[in-house]
Design an enzyme around this catalytic site. Structure first.
Site, PDB file in Angstrom:
ATOM      1  N   ASP A  65      99.958  90.333  96.790  1.00  0.00           N
ATOM      2  CA  ASP A  65     100.420  88.990  97.426  1.00  0.00           C
ATOM      3  C   ASP A  65     101.732  88.226  96.685  1.00  0.00           C
ATOM      4  O   ASP A  65     102.660  88.049  97.313  1.00  0.00           O
ATOM      5  CB  ASP A  65      99.315  87.789  97.644  1.00  0.00           C
TER       6      ASP A  65
ATOM      7  N   THR B  62      90.284  95.312  96.714  1.00  0.00           N
ATOM      8  CA  THR B  62      89.848  96.070  95.562  1.00  0.00           C
ATOM      9  C   THR B  62      90.706  95.754  94.212  1.00  0.00           C
ATOM     10  O   THR B  62      90.279  96.420  93.301  1.00  0.00           O
ATOM     11  CB  THR B  62      90.025  97.367  95.734  1.00  0.00           C
TER      12      THR B  62
END
Ligand code: ADP
Length: 173
Positions: free
Chosen positions: A34, A118
């Protein structure tokens, strides 16, 4: 039929119609992929994200790609892993499904996914990859021909090895 590729690269550099971001529900930026996407796309991305009013876990929203080579960014919110009894599998499945769905609605033919949930969110990598394999197969079965190229960007070696094994064993796409 869709063409599936597994690569190890920085997702922000890919020339595809859409890259998927492993976002958090605020959609206002974070760490990991992100942060990398916001850094590379530039501040206009955050401006557009502020207008979206966040995104529920398991859902996805789309923005422009700004300074990325990709035309669109699809912000998908995967679940935080709490041990597996908190609907994490369903929510991870829906985050991928909804990303593919919104991609199709925007005419996306090539899409790149990171390994959602993950990293910081702690989803076990092998279990996550098995869910990804299932959702991709289900989507391609239900909507054949909609998305032509799917790239899995496996940033870490462990995910790369898991995907190589899982997807090479299954050539039915
Ligand atoms: P989450 O909070 O959903 O777990 P993270 O960003 O922490 O998201 O991790 C998701 C995956 O993205 C991890 O496998 C991580 O290694 C990977 N990742 C981090 N940076 C990048 C990048 N620039 N390009 C592609 N994948 C990345």
């Amino acid at each position: 039929m869709a063409n599936i590729r597994i690569i190890r690269k920085d997702i922000t550099t890919l020339e595809v119609d859409a890259v998927v971001n492993a976002a958090n529900s605020s959609l206002l930026g974070g760490g990991g992929v992100d942060g990398a996407i916001h850094n590379a796309a530039g501040p206009k991305l955050l401006e557009e994200c502020k207008t979206l009013n966040g995104c529920e876990t398991g859902k996805a929203k789309i923005t422009e790609g700004y300074n990325l080579p990709a035309k669109y960014i699809i912000h998908a919110v995967g679940p935080i892993y709490h041990g597996g009894n908190d609907q994490e599998a369903d929510l991870l499945y829906s985050a991928y499904w909804n990303s593919l769905d919104i991609a199709e609605q925007h005419g996306v033919k090539s899409i790149a996914f990171p390994n959602i949930s993950t990293g910081i969110y702690g989803y076990p990598k092998k279990e996550a990859a098995e869910i990804v394999r299932k959702v991709i197969k289900d989507f391609i079965d239900e909507r054949p021909g909609s998305i032509e190229n799917i790239i899995f960007v496996c940033f870490d070696r462990e995910n790369y090895d898991i995907y190589e094994e899982l997807f090479s064993l299954n050539n039915e796409y």
